[in-house]
Design a protein around this motif. Sequence first.
Motif, PDB file in Angstrom:
ATOM      1  N   LYS A   1       0.970  -1.056  -0.355  1.00 47.73           N
ATOM      2  CA  LYS A   1      -0.076  -0.307  -0.259  1.00 47.73           C
ATOM      3  C   LYS A   1       0.695   1.413   0.315  1.00 47.73           C
ATOM      4  O   LYS A   1       0.921   2.557  -0.628  1.00 47.73           O
ATOM      5  N   PHE A   2       2.269   1.267   0.740  1.00 46.23           N
ATOM      6  CA  PHE A   2       3.106   2.103   0.361  1.00 46.23           C
ATOM      7  C   PHE A   2       3.155   2.788  -0.302  1.00 46.23           C
ATOM      8  O   PHE A   2       3.648   3.521  -1.023  1.00 46.23           O
ATOM      9  N   LYS A   3       3.670   1.231  -1.523  1.00 39.95           N
ATOM     10  CA  LYS A   3       4.088   1.861  -2.926  1.00 39.95           C
ATOM     11  C   LYS A   3       3.200   2.299  -4.039  1.00 39.95           C
ATOM     12  O   LYS A   3       3.327   3.261  -4.168  1.00 39.95           O
ATOM     13  N   GLU A   4       1.667   2.231  -3.736  1.00 43.52           N
ATOM     14  CA  GLU A   4       1.085   2.619  -4.202  1.00 43.52           C
ATOM     15  C   GLU A   4       0.410   3.808  -3.422  1.00 43.52           C
ATOM     16  O   GLU A   4       0.211   4.566  -4.963  1.00 43.52           O
ATOM     17  N   ASP A   5       0.229   3.864  -2.802  1.00 42.53           N
ATOM     18  CA  ASP A   5       0.085   5.487  -1.978  1.00 42.53           C
ATOM     19  C   ASP A   5       1.281   6.329  -2.550  1.00 42.53           C
ATOM     20  O   ASP A   5       0.315   7.565  -2.882  1.00 42.53           O
ATOM     21  N   ASN A   6       2.026   6.084  -3.170  1.00 39.75           N
ATOM     22  CA  ASN A   6       3.120   6.610  -3.116  1.00 39.75           C
ATOM     23  C   ASN A   6       4.258   7.041  -4.372  1.00 39.75           C
ATOM     24  O   ASN A   6       5.099   8.095  -4.640  1.00 39.75           O
ATOM     25  N   GLN A   7       3.008   6.045  -5.572  1.00 43.36           N
ATOM     26  CA  GLN A   7       3.524   6.691  -7.438  1.00 43.36           C
ATOM     27  C   GLN A   7       3.896   8.089  -7.424  1.00 43.36           C
ATOM     28  O   GLN A   7       4.605   8.503  -7.559  1.00 43.36           O
ATOM     29  N   HIS A   8       2.961   8.978  -7.175  1.00 49.34           N
ATOM     30  CA  HIS A   8       3.043   9.984  -7.564  1.00 49.34           C
ATOM     31  C   HIS A   8       4.260  10.916  -6.935  1.00 49.34           C
ATOM     32  O   HIS A   8       4.112  11.691  -7.077  1.00 49.34           O
ATOM     33  N   VAL A   9       4.862  10.713  -5.539  1.00 52.88           N
ATOM     34  CA  VAL A   9       6.005  11.072  -5.334  1.00 52.88           C
ATOM     35  C   VAL A   9       7.061  10.336  -5.647  1.00 52.88           C
ATOM     36  O   VAL A   9       8.271  10.843  -6.056  1.00 52.88           O
TER      37      VAL A   9
ATOM     38  N   ALA B   1      15.592   5.099  -4.055  1.00 54.95           N
ATOM     39  CA  ALA B   1      14.982   3.476  -3.418  1.00 54.95           C
ATOM     40  C   ALA B   1      13.876   2.927  -3.950  1.00 54.95           C
ATOM     41  O   ALA B   1      13.493   1.596  -3.300  1.00 54.95           O
ATOM     42  N   THR B   2      13.936   3.515  -5.537  1.00 55.90           N
ATOM     43  CA  THR B   2      13.109   1.731  -6.606  1.00 55.90           C
ATOM     44  C   THR B   2      13.204   0.542  -6.257  1.00 55.90           C
ATOM     45  O   THR B   2      12.476   0.150  -5.988  1.00 55.90           O
ATOM     46  N   LEU B   3      14.272  -0.037  -6.280  1.00 54.30           N
ATOM     47  CA  LEU B   3      14.522  -0.865  -6.441  1.00 54.30           C
ATOM     48  C   LEU B   3      14.840  -1.506  -4.592  1.00 54.30           C
ATOM     49  O   LEU B   3      14.709  -2.786  -5.067  1.00 54.30           O
ATOM     50  N   ALA B   4      15.184  -0.233  -4.043  1.00 61.89           N
ATOM     51  CA  ALA B   4      15.278  -1.835  -2.370  1.00 61.89           C
ATOM     52  C   ALA B   4      13.690  -1.386  -2.283  1.00 61.89           C
ATOM     53  O   ALA B   4      13.602  -2.539  -1.515  1.00 61.89           O
ATOM     54  N   LEU B   5      13.017  -1.056  -2.535  1.00 64.71           N
ATOM     55  CA  LEU B   5      11.081  -1.107  -2.668  1.00 64.71           C
ATOM     56  C   LEU B   5      10.963  -2.189  -2.719  1.00 64.71           C
ATOM     57  O   LEU B   5      10.621  -3.440  -2.443  1.00 64.71           O
ATOM     58  N   GLU B   6      11.085  -2.993  -4.325  1.00 67.52           N
ATOM     59  CA  GLU B   6      11.249  -3.734  -4.762  1.00 67.52           C
ATOM     60  C   GLU B   6      11.723  -5.298  -3.784  1.00 67.52           C
ATOM     61  O   GLU B   6      11.216  -5.961  -3.956  1.00 67.52           O
ATOM     62  N   GLN B   7      13.181  -4.927  -3.510  1.00 69.98           N
ATOM     63  CA  GLN B   7      13.887  -6.314  -2.934  1.00 69.98           C
ATOM     64  C   GLN B   7      12.802  -5.816  -1.328  1.00 69.98           C
ATOM     65  O   GLN B   7      13.297  -7.325  -0.570  1.00 69.98           O
ATOM     66  N   ALA B   8      12.439  -4.603  -0.940  1.00 68.94           N
ATOM     67  CA  ALA B   8      12.010  -5.569   0.487  1.00 68.94           C
ATOM     68  C   ALA B   8      10.743  -6.110   0.192  1.00 68.94           C
ATOM     69  O   ALA B   8      10.491  -6.287   0.857  1.00 68.94           O
ATOM     70  N   ILE B   9       9.615  -5.957  -1.076  1.00 70.49           N
ATOM     71  CA  ILE B   9       8.717  -6.529  -0.782  1.00 70.49           C
ATOM     72  C   ILE B   9       9.337  -8.457  -0.867  1.00 70.49           C
ATOM     73  O   ILE B   9       8.278  -8.604  -0.519  1.00 70.49           O
TER      74      ILE B   9
END
Length: 965
Positions: free
Chosen positions: A918-926, A931-939
């Motif tokens: 949800k954090f990823k979805e809610d902040n796509q506009h920001v 940290a883009t790859l780091a977020l994918e790795q966190a998921i």
Amino acid sequence: MGKVYYISKNIGIGLLVLGFIALATIIALSIAYDKERAKNKVKPGDGALESTSTPALPTTAFTPKEPWDRYRLPDSIIPVSYNVTLWPRLQPNAQGLYIFTGRSSVIFGCMKETDLIIIHCSKLNLTTTSSGYHVKLNSLGHAPAPTIRSTWLVVKTEYLVVLLQQKLQAGSKYELEAEFVGELADDLQGFYRSEYMQDGVKKVVATSQMQATHARKTFPCFDEPAMKAVFSVTIIHSPDTVALSNGKETDITDSLIDGVRVKVTTFEPTERMSTYVLAFIVCDFAEIQSNQNNLLIRIWAQRKAIADKQGDYALNVTGPILQFYEHYYNTTYPLSKSDQIALPDFHAGAMENWGLVTYRETALLYDPILSSTGNKERVTTVIAHELAHMWFGNLVTLQWWNDLWLNEGFASYVEYLGADYAEPTWNIKDQIILYDVQKVFAVDALASSHPLSRPEDEVNEPAQISEMFNTISYSKGAAVIRMLSEFLTEPVFAQGLSSYLNTFAFGNTVYTDLWVHLQQAVENTPGVQIPHSVDDIMNRWTLQMGFPVVTIDTRTGSITQNHFLLDPDSVVDRPSQFNYTWFVPIKWIKTGVEQQQYWLLQKTDTYHPMRVSGSDWILANTNVSGYFRVNYDLDNWNRLLSILNLNHQELSVINRAQIIDDAFNLARAKMISTTLALKTTKYLFKERDYIPWESFLRNLDYYTLMFDRTEVYGALQAYLKQQIQPLFEYFQTVTENWTRVPTIHTDQYNQINAIGIACNVGVDGCRELIKGWYRQWMDNQDHNPIHPNLKSTVYCTAIAFGGAEEWNFAWRMFKNSTLASEASRLRSAMACTKLPWLLNRYLEYTLDPTKIRKQDATSTIQYIARNVVGMPLAWNFVRSRWSFIFQHYGKGSFSFSSLINGITRRFSTEFELQELEKFKEDNQHVGFGSATLALEQAIEKTTANIKWVTENEAEVLRWFTEESA
């Protein structure tokens, strides 16, 4: 090296005089800049400031087909030389802004006919005319320069575009002049300001960070690594300051400009180099210096730091490290001086600007009384890393950022060689296993990993470039280059390296150029044999992500390799032309006897010498010389466990650490049982060496993160207590009840482990000891009885088991500290408190630069997230402030990805996975930037953690309970 063009001294003086005349105009322009900025309320990171007179058509009609819509510069023109004059103001103006004014000219050659000049320019206000931005084009040939038709800025791609009435002629040279004003902001990018207090007075430093794409924020330039040029720099500054740049100062004069008394410092022209290693600094610092072999070496820092001899150690090791590299590279240091400076505000750990290396204070300064062994080692290794770049990176430079790994991986490897030369008693080369190899295994075993060398079209935008500054580039690069050096042998590797550096000096390369010269070294060295060319072997390690696990069946001699994934159910959607098969060099021993190196060249092979029977055993990848993990049949595993339990010193320190690390990760990948992995730790109550203990504690940290909110944690703590207690008692004895420092370098680290873990798990007497030392300090803050080596552990433990009084004392000491490493220790320790209200208050402090420096904000949030109490607080804090954090701390920062990694390390429930998505979805506009790859790795990691905990919790609880009974 090609012919170098730069402006002569006489012409340069003439231009400087003209520059002084123009400064009155520039000062007036700065007033306009203030008004424009106030009107637009520009925030850091918003991009270039647009003038209201900018032509509407080019800036509003944004079509991807146009050259200025692309992030890469066209190849129609290339720079030859620059003249840059900068005047930073270290006092705010009437509007409260710190600014710098400047004037630049660039001589460039036209390679192809074109009516466009596209040059990088961002966050600068240029002088304007009715038709756009005022720049002047001069011809250096017989034909007149084309007339400028219009100019405009493209904010998205950070370009100044100059459209001409006629075309530039191929083979001709031209000069482009510009005048500009920029903000000397506190955003740690481009030309920026750093602040500190000296005797109660605020001091301002004008300093720079150009890597990777920030030179364009200082003056208009061709801001790509392949666009090398010669830079002639002049800095105008107040008389009570000193100016530094890449070259030596050639002239310092006092002048009066528009009624203002200033100094004008001129520097020798640089060698031909890239914009990202440019540096400009104006400060009121002190320095110490030495001259070695006609090379001027200087260390710069705040006056008190120099007076307290905090720069002496750096000065002492710099000369030997430079001499080592000159011998190792067989290439003389190419510059006339080596400046190194410690900055109060600096985002990275250090930056290899050619001839003027910038550092965080913690990475350059060492107090002989107050600093720890760890601080000393950090200074040595960081200096060794940055000085390695003076040749590999600066003298010979990557063509584009997709090959960043070659720069950073190489420096991350040879830093151990340079540091070992400076401090030969530390045996520091072994530590690459902990700090790079095992570290990157964890990242490269994810399905979301990426190859060392990525296609150029994957690395275009500044955020994509910043994202390349990651663990893969640094640590995998180091591990793979170390493996290459091992199978070629170090002398052959150094011979090929020397040939490469001398051939491409002052130029640019792609990584395969290095392979060519290493191959030549192999062919010129009798007795050195490899099964394929260097290019064929290394492409499999650089062009495909991940690494293999080699499985050896000692009953049959069968050997197989497979792509190792921490989550075996994850799907790899990145195709590999090599089908995830590597050419694997395997050094191995049989029953303690070293064998001839074996190469695994396909998925499966049979190698009869690896068949054993009876009590014989096999251990492959000795000293972890290769970048791969090893699995065995159960019989061989049991024989290795038996050796550990009966006589662990029969195996090398590195291989004891390897067995633990491989086993824990093979268990996570379901290749062996979790019980088998845990059995590798049973012998540790007899272990006294640092590297195996550290390997165990890092792997156990995963269990702690997964289970410290469950009943498993109690049984885990009980087991750990019985394993650590003998080590605690050992160091208590050898240090004569904590009154002496262990002699061996790594023993000092293991003493820290012993105390820290013992206090955490409740070994009798440990917490009382720690709290007593801390209380003594609180009662007499002018006398700290805690040895520097133990301060981090003592501070954290005392605050964790204390209350507001202990925390507030640490805060006062933090604010009053004049030693950067001491402040860093306290900043980390304050995150150890178990009181939620203190942690929430501390989180608020992180976004207040008057309390926590901007360079330290994201790491402080990570410290808080390490704490089991602080993790949900930090997560909620970051989610609620993401837009602000990203805008002020994330744009252009290549360390920003660690924030996402740090906060999500404990995530192991379906609810946390849903929150993350949800954090990823809610902040796509920001956006997420680097940290883009780091977020994918966190998921990906969270998904894997959920499965692992579900499958292993019961078994882990049972094992720890039985073993600690």
